[in-house]
Design an enzyme around this catalytic site. Structure first.
Site, PDB file in Angstrom:
ATOM      1  N   TYR A  46      44.776  48.490  34.532  1.00 56.95           N
ATOM      2  CA  TYR A  46      43.724  48.183  35.611  1.00 56.95           C
ATOM      3  C   TYR A  46      42.465  48.023  34.707  1.00 56.95           C
ATOM      4  O   TYR A  46      41.834  46.856  34.803  1.00 56.95           O
ATOM      5  CB  TYR A  46      43.801  48.927  36.913  1.00 56.95           C
ATOM      6  CG  TYR A  46      42.492  48.507  37.655  1.00 56.95           C
ATOM      7  CD1 TYR A  46      41.278  49.274  37.695  1.00 56.95           C
ATOM      8  CD2 TYR A  46      42.704  47.533  38.640  1.00 56.95           C
ATOM      9  CE1 TYR A  46      40.330  49.063  38.325  1.00 56.95           C
ATOM     10  CE2 TYR A  46      41.453  47.169  39.381  1.00 56.95           C
ATOM     11  CZ  TYR A  46      40.378  47.779  39.176  1.00 56.95           C
ATOM     12  OH  TYR A  46      39.290  47.495  40.001  1.00 56.95           O
TER      13      TYR A  46
HETATM   14  N1  LIG Z   1      37.240  48.214  47.399  1.00 59.00           N
HETATM   15  C1  LIG Z   1      36.629  48.959  46.273  1.00 59.00           C
HETATM   16  O1  LIG Z   1      35.970  49.859  46.634  1.00 59.00           O
HETATM   17  C2  LIG Z   1      36.306  48.507  45.016  1.00 59.00           C
HETATM   18  C3  LIG Z   1      36.716  46.930  44.720  1.00 59.00           C
HETATM   19  N2  LIG Z   1      36.611  46.382  43.419  1.00 59.00           N
HETATM   20  C4  LIG Z   1      36.770  45.151  43.242  1.00 59.00           C
HETATM   21  O2  LIG Z   1      36.397  44.502  44.154  1.00 59.00           O
HETATM   22  C5  LIG Z   1      37.369  43.295  44.235  1.00 59.00           C
HETATM   23  C6  LIG Z   1      37.872  43.241  46.036  1.00 59.00           C
HETATM   24  O3  LIG Z   1      38.192  44.523  46.143  1.00 59.00           O
HETATM   25  P1  LIG Z   1      39.022  44.879  47.615  1.00 59.00           P
HETATM   26  O4  LIG Z   1      38.627  44.078  48.605  1.00 59.00           O
HETATM   27  O5  LIG Z   1      39.222  46.286  47.676  1.00 59.00           O
HETATM   28  O6  LIG Z   1      40.525  44.225  46.857  1.00 59.00           O
HETATM   29  P2  LIG Z   1      41.863  44.411  47.769  1.00 59.00           P
HETATM   30  O7  LIG Z   1      43.011  45.162  46.510  1.00 59.00           O
HETATM   31  O8  LIG Z   1      41.860  45.211  48.985  1.00 59.00           O
HETATM   32  O9  LIG Z   1      42.437  42.992  47.922  1.00 59.00           O
HETATM   33  C7  LIG Z   1      42.537  42.095  46.725  1.00 59.00           C
HETATM   34  C8  LIG Z   1      42.685  40.647  47.279  1.00 59.00           C
HETATM   35  O10 LIG Z   1      43.454  40.257  45.998  1.00 59.00           O
HETATM   36  C9  LIG Z   1      44.514  39.374  46.426  1.00 59.00           C
HETATM   37  N3  LIG Z   1      45.535  39.535  45.442  1.00 59.00           N
HETATM   38  C10 LIG Z   1      46.151  40.557  44.944  1.00 59.00           C
HETATM   39  N4  LIG Z   1      47.275  40.150  44.018  1.00 59.00           N
HETATM   40  C11 LIG Z   1      47.095  38.806  44.144  1.00 59.00           C
HETATM   41  C12 LIG Z   1      47.724  37.884  43.416  1.00 59.00           C
HETATM   42  N5  LIG Z   1      48.932  38.187  42.453  1.00 59.00           N
HETATM   43  N6  LIG Z   1      47.786  36.471  43.598  1.00 59.00           N
HETATM   44  C13 LIG Z   1      46.706  36.201  44.285  1.00 59.00           C
HETATM   45  N7  LIG Z   1      45.635  36.999  45.063  1.00 59.00           N
HETATM   46  C14 LIG Z   1      46.277  38.507  44.914  1.00 59.00           C
HETATM   47  C15 LIG Z   1      44.980  40.234  47.622  1.00 59.00           C
HETATM   48  O11 LIG Z   1      45.671  39.495  48.354  1.00 59.00           O
HETATM   49  P3  LIG Z   1      46.845  40.055  49.274  1.00 59.00           P
HETATM   50  O12 LIG Z   1      46.338  40.477  50.463  1.00 59.00           O
HETATM   51  O13 LIG Z   1      47.862  38.949  49.432  1.00 59.00           O
HETATM   52  O14 LIG Z   1      47.384  41.249  48.723  1.00 59.00           O
HETATM   53  C16 LIG Z   1      43.607  40.410  48.354  1.00 59.00           C
HETATM   54  O15 LIG Z   1      43.167  39.326  48.961  1.00 59.00           O
HETATM   55  C17 LIG Z   1      38.419  43.484  43.350  1.00 59.00           C
HETATM   56  O16 LIG Z   1      38.171  42.659  42.231  1.00 59.00           O
HETATM   57  C18 LIG Z   1      38.500  44.820  42.933  1.00 59.00           C
HETATM   58  O17 LIG Z   1      39.081  45.166  41.826  1.00 59.00           O
HETATM   59  C19 LIG Z   1      36.115  47.304  42.269  1.00 59.00           C
HETATM   60  C20 LIG Z   1      35.771  48.516  42.489  1.00 59.00           C
HETATM   61  C21 LIG Z   1      35.905  49.218  43.820  1.00 59.00           C
HETATM   62  N1  LIG Z   2      41.962  45.230  43.777  1.00 56.56           N
HETATM   63  C1  LIG Z   2      41.148  46.756  44.114  1.00 56.56           C
HETATM   64  N2  LIG Z   2      40.627  47.374  43.077  1.00 56.56           N
HETATM   65  C2  LIG Z   2      39.927  48.290  43.410  1.00 56.56           C
HETATM   66  C3  LIG Z   2      40.245  49.079  44.628  1.00 56.56           C
HETATM   67  C4  LIG Z   2      40.977  48.451  45.589  1.00 56.56           C
HETATM   68  O1  LIG Z   2      41.198  49.021  46.570  1.00 56.56           O
HETATM   69  N3  LIG Z   2      41.372  47.114  45.369  1.00 56.56           N
HETATM   70  N4  LIG Z   2      39.480  50.306  44.868  1.00 56.56           N
HETATM   71  C5  LIG Z   2      39.142  50.945  43.943  1.00 56.56           C
HETATM   72  C6  LIG Z   2      38.730  52.359  44.269  1.00 56.56           C
HETATM   73  O2  LIG Z   2      37.743  52.623  45.309  1.00 56.56           O
HETATM   74  C7  LIG Z   2      37.899  53.187  43.083  1.00 56.56           C
HETATM   75  O3  LIG Z   2      36.481  52.465  43.066  1.00 56.56           O
HETATM   76  C8  LIG Z   2      37.506  54.438  43.585  1.00 56.56           C
HETATM   77  O4  LIG Z   2      38.939  55.206  43.466  1.00 56.56           O
HETATM   78  C9  LIG Z   2      38.842  50.423  42.466  1.00 56.56           C
HETATM   79  N5  LIG Z   2      39.191  49.116  42.160  1.00 56.56           N
END
Ligand SMILES: NC(=O)C1=CN([C@@H]2O[C@H](COP(=O)(O)OP(=O)(O)OC[C@H]3O[C@@H](n4cnc5c(N)ncnc54)[C@H](OP(=O)(O)O)[C@@H]3O)[C@@H](O)[C@H]2O)C=CC1
Ligand SMILES: Nc1nc2c(c(=O)[nH]1)N=C([C@H](O)[C@@H](O)CO)CN2
Length: 238
Positions: free
Chosen positions: A150
């Protein structure tokens, strides 16, 4: 399809941050093309609010290329592309299992690579400066003992941010947003319960709006490109 504020393509809009920011983009007056992998009630909500919703598996090359053609058939220009889709997938215990790395390479790097290069012409057609925004991660360059694939693929996306920024200036700005924990996932909930979750100086779980504020800043600032904006509650002070 066009509007006075332009058309924005956002990936991974079915839930959480992608859904929240797609809502805020619609409220701000943009036309939104939202992609999803698995259908959700959020996708229905976005469609009812006027978004175009497109299904795409962004870890499959054929599906990525099909999405590109669908976007080209829908609009003649793009105000922005937001690469939000991502998988929070841990490394496999099997040393010969390359699945997490291969999957996340496609999702975090190949999809943005193909989409940015194929849709640059639409961004260029937009009458004012356009934007590409990559969602990366606080840990991208730090690495992670259990989420190495990741982190590595997010680091690759961070590098693509700078390469595309060099390539596409001045017509298109390219920036990344690198969050630490914004909204918890199941893994975080468990870590918090076990007191193993790293807590930033500013505390935990600020909520989705801090990402919208960063995204909005990038979209409105004509002089910011090639940057990675930390949104991490001060974790870098640790
Ligand atoms: N949440 C957090 O605290 C953090 C988030 N981030 C980044 O911010 C962004 C959003 O985070 P968050 O909302 O938590 O992400 P989530 O993991 O909750 O959701 C990710 C989204 O990407 C989609 N997705 C996953 N795999 C695929 C695929 N193979 N093809 C198409 N779509 C796909 C999912 O669709 P489906 O619903 O179908 O699975 C979902 O809509 C991400 O890039 C994440 O890495 C970074 C650090 C912290
Ligand atoms: N695709 C995602 N990326 C990440 C997520 C997630 O829920 N979906 N969550 C994190 C964590 O919250 C991390 O920031 C702390 O453990 C990171 N990326």
């Amino acid at each position: 399809m066009s509007s006075q504020k332009g058309t924005v393509l956002i990936t991974g809009a079915s839930r959480r941050l992608g859904l929240y920011n797609a809502r805020r983009l619609l409220e701000a007056g943009y036309r939104v093309i939202a992609t999803f992998r698995h259908h959700s009630s959020g996708i229905d909500e976005l469609k009812q609010a006027g978004a175009v919703v497109l299904q795409s598996n962004l870890d499959e090359t054929r599906s990525i290329l099909n999405l590109i053609e669908q976007v080209k058939s829908i609009t003649s220009d793009l105000r922005a592309i937001i690469h939000n889709a991502s998988g929070w997938i841990s490394d496999s215990d099997n040393p010969q299992d390359n699945e997490p790395l291969a999957h996340l390479f496609k999702l975090h790097m190949e999809a943005p690579w193909l989409i940015n290069r194929s849709l640059y012409g639409l961004l260029k057609n937009y009458p004012e400066t356009a934007d590409i925004v990559h969602m990366t991660d606080y840990n991208a360059l730090r690495g992670d003992e259990h989420y190495a694939a990741y982190a590595a693929t997010k680091a690759g996306l961070e590098s693509l941010t700078r390469s595309f920024a060099r390539l596409y200036a001045p017509k298109v700005k390219v920036n990344a947003i690198a969050p630490y924990l914004i909204i918890m996932n199941d893994h975080d909930q468990l870590a918090a319960a076990e007191n193993t979750l790293h807590i930033p100086p500013m505390g935990l779980e600020p909520g989705e709006d801090v990402i919208w504020q960063s995204l909005s800043y990038i979209l409105h600032n004509p002089y910011v490109t090639g940057t990675t904006m930390p949104v991490d509650g001060g974790m870098s002070l640790r």
